[in-house]
Structure formats: structure tokens, C-alpha cells
Design an enzyme around this catalytic site. Structure first.
Site, PDB file in Angstrom:
ATOM      1  N   CYS A   2       0.934  -1.128   0.024  1.00 21.87           N
ATOM      2  CA  CYS A   2       0.067  -0.014  -0.007  1.00 21.87           C
ATOM      3  C   CYS A   2       1.095   1.115  -0.084  1.00 21.87           C
ATOM      4  CB  CYS A   2      -0.994   0.183   1.118  1.00 21.87           C
ATOM      5  SG  CYS A   2      -1.863  -1.171   1.454  1.00 21.87           S
ATOM      6  N   ARG A  27       3.957  -0.289  -4.716  1.00 14.32           N
ATOM      7  CA  ARG A  27       3.818  -0.855  -3.368  1.00 14.32           C
ATOM      8  C   ARG A  27       2.294  -1.570  -3.097  1.00 14.32           C
ATOM      9  NH1 ARG A  27       6.951   0.979   0.774  1.00 14.32           N
ATOM     10  NH2 ARG A  27       5.567   0.460   2.029  1.00 14.32           N
ATOM     11  N   TRP A  74      -3.168  -2.456  -1.474  1.00 12.70           N
ATOM     12  CA  TRP A  74      -2.909  -4.003  -1.719  1.00 12.70           C
ATOM     13  C   TRP A  74      -3.722  -4.596  -0.575  1.00 12.70           C
ATOM     14  CZ3 TRP A  74      -0.679  -8.203   0.843  1.00 12.70           C
ATOM     15  CH2 TRP A  74      -0.359  -9.238   0.171  1.00 12.70           C
ATOM     16  N   ASN A  98      -1.787   2.122   6.173  1.00 10.69           N
ATOM     17  CA  ASN A  98      -0.771   0.899   5.471  1.00 10.69           C
ATOM     18  C   ASN A  98      -0.516   0.054   6.843  1.00 10.69           C
ATOM     19  OD1 ASN A  98      -0.591   2.311   3.025  1.00 10.69           O
ATOM     20  ND2 ASN A  98       1.524   2.352   3.289  1.00 10.69           N
ATOM     21  N   GLY A  99      -0.796  -1.308   6.426  1.00 10.35           N
ATOM     22  CA  GLY A  99      -0.457  -2.278   7.585  1.00 10.35           C
ATOM     23  C   GLY A  99      -1.444  -3.079   8.121  1.00 10.35           C
ATOM     24  N   GLU A 483      17.654 -17.494  -7.359  1.00 10.42           N
ATOM     25  CA  GLU A 483      17.107 -16.245  -7.670  1.00 10.42           C
ATOM     26  C   GLU A 483      16.496 -16.299  -9.166  1.00 10.42           C
ATOM     27  OE1 GLU A 483      16.341 -13.682  -6.446  1.00 10.42           O
ATOM     28  OE2 GLU A 483      16.690 -12.223  -7.568  1.00 10.42           O
ATOM     29  N   LYS A 487      12.680 -14.995 -10.037  1.00 12.55           N
ATOM     30  CA  LYS A 487      12.463 -13.852 -11.044  1.00 12.55           C
ATOM     31  C   LYS A 487      11.448 -14.399 -11.921  1.00 12.55           C
ATOM     32  CE  LYS A 487      13.641 -11.059  -9.417  1.00 12.55           C
ATOM     33  NZ  LYS A 487      14.022 -11.091  -8.331  1.00 12.55           N
ATOM     34  N   GLU A 490       7.888 -14.648 -10.348  1.00 10.29           N
ATOM     35  CA  GLU A 490       7.291 -13.312 -10.057  1.00 10.29           C
ATOM     36  C   GLU A 490       6.843 -12.457 -11.195  1.00 10.29           C
ATOM     37  OE1 GLU A 490       9.733 -11.004  -6.468  1.00 10.29           O
ATOM     38  OE2 GLU A 490      10.892 -11.781  -8.443  1.00 10.29           O
ATOM     39  N   HIS A 506      17.702 -36.500  -6.237  1.00  5.97           N
ATOM     40  CA  HIS A 506      16.717 -36.841  -4.699  1.00  5.97           C
ATOM     41  C   HIS A 506      15.292 -36.087  -4.956  1.00  5.97           C
ATOM     42  CE1 HIS A 506      20.022 -37.820  -2.597  1.00  5.97           C
ATOM     43  NE2 HIS A 506      20.709 -36.922  -3.043  1.00  5.97           N
ATOM     44  N   LYS A 605       5.920  -4.585  -3.503  1.00  6.25           N
ATOM     45  CA  LYS A 605       7.557  -4.275  -3.351  1.00  6.25           C
ATOM     46  C   LYS A 605       7.824  -4.518  -2.003  1.00  6.25           C
ATOM     47  CE  LYS A 605      11.492  -2.975  -5.190  1.00  6.25           C
ATOM     48  NZ  LYS A 605      12.141  -4.092  -5.981  1.00  6.25           N
TER      49      LYS A 605
END
Ligand code: G6P
Length: 610
Positions: A2, A27, A74, A98-99, A483, A487, A490, A506, A605
Site C-alpha cells: 500500500c 507498493r 494492496w 498501511n499495515g 534467484e 524472477k 514473479e 533426490h 515491493k
């Protein structure tokens, strides 16, 4: 998560609030809204969906005034809809937040029992009602907000306005970022620096428990007891153009190509080339403390954790200190043991990720020395740490982190090298060779990006319909496999896994067939031979193999159809280069699929909720 923006001043208010929200859209982005004080009271505009919908609404139904707040959401409590979009109003008070308010169930009951009508499913609406209930008892807005804050459990950044106190925005924070921007006869507030960059670089970062009153001519800051407190004024050296796309189609692509510059800025002033060492002052640890370290523990989430896993290898190899890298959320989920001599390195781009922040706080309470590696100055994690060793990547806007990852790698490598030098664990010659190699890295990154752009794009075209993709690597290429998979997940929404190549047998081996693209990362290092055998095993199961290897590696080239190559580099520094073609690959797959590259669905983010 947010975004909040607020403005008090004489300029037309809607463009400032909407522009601030546009810069914060990364955000959170499922609904947005504005509240402005007008002659008739508080005017509200809210819309579900992307910011564009709110912009269109404001074009159709303009609002003007001198005091206003805006929010991009968000969803946490309540689905994305107009009713759940902020601002929320109770009486004549409008609130954005926010939160997460953790004791919302109890507060909801109380608000209902007081006879007030709940119009949304959000916890934010409860905050507005609690303030209104306090106002009804006869106190002023600042007092009502203070009393309300005393009732809230959880994390928040709050901004509130009301026509009963014209000319003022009231803001408060606890575990969620909030910054004040100072102008000339006008002042601002926002949850993040980029929202304010076009207007001012003079900023004050609020601390947890601060309540500030923002007026056109001044800002006043109070603690939760209502006493006025001083906070440091900072001049931010990020420029507004750093938060623009500069002709690139997406921020992610721009930020991928910015990496040589971000690395150069991050290394600047830190390489002591004359002595073949690192200028270690900013790391903030005395030589005596460094000699007393018994273990280095990295704590981080997401991409920052992957940089930390590379850090584990480097600290062991260069400083000969036992090292671990841990998910911050899991670390704080148990009763972890911190022993004397533990150095905790907390890695976070935003410096605000709630799990990382709370893990750092826990480690500190248990007596650890904390070094923060962060990109946003004065954010919560560096403020809590004993020392802050900043990356200088500039603002990162794409939700999927790219340039901050390689900048974090740089700081972590420099930290490991510094520890190794102070403890005499590395020879002066080897140290000097690393310092020289670091200085040459930006140029090598540049070459790698240019050389792999085309192939990454054509591979992406061929892979865009894949259901799953596997990335394999050993040693320092293992965090790169993790990573690269992150990527791709996402931004392209393709399921991807990063695996240690040694673990292939395995489990993941069962997945191999001609439909599964497998990327094998095998730069020239001492793991290469073994990884090459794994590559053969993958090929033998008919999977489609792509290699990321060192230019001139004929042996690997013979075995694969496609090879993304990197220039010759010290084996220890290969992660700085091997990740680049894989970032490009993820970007191009997403672009071909037409996903929302910079704002992938459901992601944010800065994750300020647990
Ligand atoms: C979110 C972001 C990731 C980031 C992670 C940790 O998930 O989308 O890009 O790696 O948070 O963030 P931090 O700011 O602590 O590095």
C-alpha cells in the site's frame, strides 16, 4: 505494501496526489482513493482497479483544496473493491492506512456495539471510527488520534484529515514506513521516498511511535506521550529521473540495464586499491569486534535471502568464519540461539520488510551485533542496526528486484573481504586481486548484458508456453538458480524451481521430460565438472537444456543447443554475471506473455505485513 501520499499547500492538489500515487503504485495496486478538504467538508474519490480508474474518476469529478491524502491499496483485510478502498470516513474524519491492525476483531465488536455502521471489511475503517468515537468525547483530533493509536496492535502508517482542523494532516507510524517531505510554503508526507522526489529532496524519516502534524509552513513531531520530539532532516541524493522509465518499456528492464551503474555507485569510495583492501569504516565494526566474531548469520527474505546465501559462501571462503543464511520469518518463528561473538547481517532492499525487521529486533534483544545492508537510507532496519552499510543502487521501482540484488552481492562481498583482511584469513595478494576484479565488474556486467540480450529474448519466445522451468547450480551458482527461478515465477507466473544440482537425483529428476526446460548454471569454477555431469544426466532424460557458462567453454557448448555466456571472471565473482542473462530471460518471457511486469499480480515491493 500500500502507498500513502499527502500534501498541504497552495498548488493544485489532485495532480500532486495522483502523481505521488503513480510513483507508489508498485507498493500496492488493487484500488486507490483520495480525500481532500474542501469548503463543503471532505471530498472523497475512490475506485477499484488500477490507478488509471481513479484518474478517470477525478477527471470526470474534479476536486480542489489545499489539504489532501491519497492511498493505493494492496488488499489485506477485505477483497479489492470500491467499498474497501481507502480513504475511510467516520463522521468528518478521513483516514488512510498501511499495515495490519491485529486486534481488529475486538475493535470491530466495540465499534458495532457503539452503534456506528461498518461499510467495509477493512481494519482501516475501524481506525476512522475509533477516532470519531474519541472526538465525540470532546477532545481534539491530535488527542483523539493519540488515544486511538494506544488501542491499536499491529503495524500501521496512518494519515488523517478533518475539516475541524483545516490546514493539517495528522500522520503516525509503527512498523510501517512514513516520510515527511519539506517544501517552501508546502509540505508533504508519503510512505516512500519516490513519491516525493519531483517536489523535494529534504526529508524526515519518522520513527516508530511518532505522530506528526503536517502544515504548509511547518511540521511538528510528537511521541506517543504527546511530547514534541526532534527528528533529523535528511537530503536525499536520488534524482526524480532515477524513478522514471527513461524510454524503457518497463522499470524492470531499465533496472536490469542499470546494474553496471548501480554497481559502480555501490563500489565507489569503498575500494582501497592502493592497499588492496576495502575501506571498512561504514561497516562500523572495530577490528577487535571483527576478531571476536565466531559466526556470521545472515537474515533476509526473498531476493535478499538469495544474496545472503552467496554471502555464506563468501564469508566462509574469504574470512574463514562459519556462516549461515536464514529466512527471517522462520528465524523469528522459533526461539533462536544467539551466542557471544555472533554477527548478524540483516539484508533488505527496502529496510522495512516486517519479518526481517522483527527478526533483526529479536537478534538484537538476544545480544547480537547487527550490521544492516539496505538500499533505502534511514529506513527501519538500518536505524535499528549497530551499523548501516548501504547499497547505492538508487530507487528500485520494479517489484521484482534486479539491480538491488547485484548491489547487495557487492556489499556482502566487500563485507566478507573486509572480515578476511582484518582477521588475516586472506593473503594480501589475493585480497588485492579481488579488489581489482571488483573494480572491473561493472564493465563485465555491461558486456554480459549486451551479449546475452538477443539470445535471452529468443529463448524466452520459445519458453513462454512452458508449464515449469528448472534451474540448477552448485556452490555460488545455487543461490543464482534460486534467484533465477524466483524472477521467472514473479513476473511470468510460470512455475519454476531453483535446485542445488547435487539434489537433482533426490526428487526433481522425476520431473524431467522433453517438455521441461532446464537451465544449468556452470561458470568456470571448481564445481563445474560435477555440474557438467548433472547436465549430461538431464540431457539423457530428453529435457531441453540451456547452459549459462563461461565464454569459450567448448565442452559445455558441444552438449547444449543454447548457451548464455559470461566473460571470464574470478570464480568467486561469477554470481554478479550469471544472474544477468537469467534476469533478462525472466523479463522477456513475461513481456511476451503480456503480464504486468512491474506490478505482478498479488505481489508488493515492500512487504510490511507478516
Ligand atoms: C518482496 C519483494 C522482493 C524482495 C522481498 C524482500 O517480496 O517483492 O523483491 O526481495 O520483498 O524485500 P527487502 O526489501 O527486504 O529486500
Amino acid at each position: 505494501m500500500c502507498g500513502i501520499v499527502g500534501y498541504v499547500g497552495e498548488s493544485p492538489i489532485s495532480p500532486i496526489l495522483l502523481d505521488g500515487l503513480r510513483r507508489l503504485e508498485y507498493r500496492g495496486y488493487d484500488s486507490a482513493g483520495l480525500a481532500v478538504l474542501t469548503d463543503e467538508g471532505v471530498a472523497i474519490r475512490r475506485a477499484a482497479g488500477k490507478l488509471r480508474t481513479l484518474e478517470e474518476l477525478v477527471e470526470r469529478e474534479p476536486i480542489e483544496g489545499n489539504v489532501g491524502i491519497g492511498h493505493t491499496r494492496w488488499a489485506t483485510h477485505g477483497r479489492p473493491s470500491e467499498e474497501n478502498a481507502h480513504p475511510h470516513v467516520s463522521g468528518d474524519v478521513a483516514v488512510v492506512h498501511n499495515g495490519i491492525i491485529e486486534n481488529h476483531t475486538e475493535l470491530r465488536r466495540e465499534v458495532r456495539e457503539s452503534g456506528l455502521e461498518l461499510r467495509s471489511e477493512t481494519d482501516t475503517e475501524l481506525v476512522a471510527h475509533l477516532i470519531a468515537l474519541e472526538l465525540a468525547k470532546g477532545c481534539d483530533l491530535r488527542e483523539a488520534l493519540l488515544r486511538t493509536l494506544g488501542r491499536l496492535k499491529g503495524s500501521y502508517a496512518i494519515a488523517a484529515i478533518s475539516p475541524r482542523v483545516p490546514g493539517k494532516i495528522f500522520v503516525a507510524r509503527a512498523n510501517s514506513p512514513l516520510v515527511l517531505g519539506l517544501g517552501d510554503g508546502e509540505n508533504y508526507c508519503a510512505s516512500d521516498v519516490p513519491a516525493l522526489l519531483p517536489y523535494t529532496r529534504e526529508m524526515i524519516f519518522l520513527e516508530d511511535g511518532d505522530l506528526a502534524v503536517v502544515e504548509a509552513e511547518r511540521v511538528s513531531i510528537f511521541n506517543l506521550r504527546g511530547e514534541e520530539v526532534e527528528r533529523t532532516l535528511r537530503r536525499i541524493d536520488w534524482s526524480p529521473s532515477m524513478a522514471e522509465k527513461a524510454g524503457y518499456k518497463h522499470f524492470m528492464l531499465k533496472e536490469i540495464f542499470e546494474q553496471p551503474r548501480a554497481l559502480e555507485d555501490t563500489l565507489r569510495g569503498r575500494l582501497n586499491r592502493a592497499e588492496g583492501k576495502i575501506f571498512g569504516d561504514e561497516i562500523g565494526l572495530s577490528d577487535e569486534t571483527i576478531r571476536g566474531i565466531n559466526r556470521v548469520l545472515f537474515l533476509a527474505c526473498g531476493t535478499s535471502l538469495h544474496a545472503s546465501i552467496a554471502g555464506r559462501y563468501w564469508v566462509e571462503a574469504l574470512a574463514k568464519i562459519p556462516a549461515q543464511a536464514e529466512l527471517a520469518s522462520e528465524f523469528r518463528g522459533r526461539d533462536p540461539i544467539i551466542l557471544p561473538g555472533d554477527l548478524v547481517v540483516v539484508v533488505s532492499q527496502s529496510g522495512e520488510t516486517i519479518d526481517t525487521l522483527l527478526a533483526a529486533r529479536l537478534a538484537k534483544e538476544k545480544g547480537a551485533t547487527i550490521v544492516a545492508i539496505a538500499n533505502v537510507i534511514d529506513s527501519a532496519i538500518p536505524r535499528l542496526a549497530d551499523a548501516a552499510f548501504y547499497t547505492h543502487a538508487g530507487p528500485e521501482i520494479g517489484v521484482a528486484s534486479t539491480k538491488c540484488f547485484t548491489a547487495q552481492l557487492a556489499n556482502i562481498f566487500m563485507l566478507a573481504l573486509h572480515l578476511g583482511n582484518v582477521r588475516g584469513a586472506i593473503s594480501p595478494e589475493r585480497s588485492a586481486a579481488f579488489v581489482e576484479a571488483l573494480a572491473k565488474l561493472p564493465q563485465k556486467m555491461h558486456e554480459t548484458l549486451l551479449a546475452s540480450r538477443q539470445l535471452a529474448s529468443s529463448l524466452a519466445k520459445r519458453t513462454r508456453d512452458a508449464q515449469d522451468v528448472l534451474f540448477l547450480g552448485r556452490g555460488l551458482s545455487f543461490p543464482i538458480a534460486l534467484e533465477a527461478a524466483l524472477k521467472l515465477k514473479e513476473v511470468s507466473y510460470i512455475h519454476a524451481e531453483g535446485y542445488a544440482a547435487g539434489e537433482l537425483k533426490h526428487g526433481p529428476m522425476a520431473l524431467l521430460d522433453e517438455l521441461l526446460p532446464v537451465f544449468v548454471i556452470l561458470p568456470r569454477d571448481e564445481q563445474r565438472e560435477r555440474t557438467l555431469s548433472n547436465l549430461e544426466e538431464v540431457k539423457a532424460r530428453d529435457a531441453r537444456v540451456v547452459a549459462v557458462a563461461t565464454r569459450g567453454d567448448e565442452e559445455t557448448l558441444e552438449k547444449v543447443e543454447d548457451l548464455l555466456d559470461i566473460p571470464e571472471v574470478e570464480p568467486e565473482l561469477s554470481p554478479f554475471l550469471t544472474i544477468l542473462p537469467l534476469q533478462l530471460f525472466a523479463y522477456y518471457v513475461a513481456d511476451f506473455k503480456g503480464t504486468d511486469v512491474d506490478q505482478p499480480r498479488n505481489l508488493a515491493k515492500t512487504v510490511t505485513v507478516e
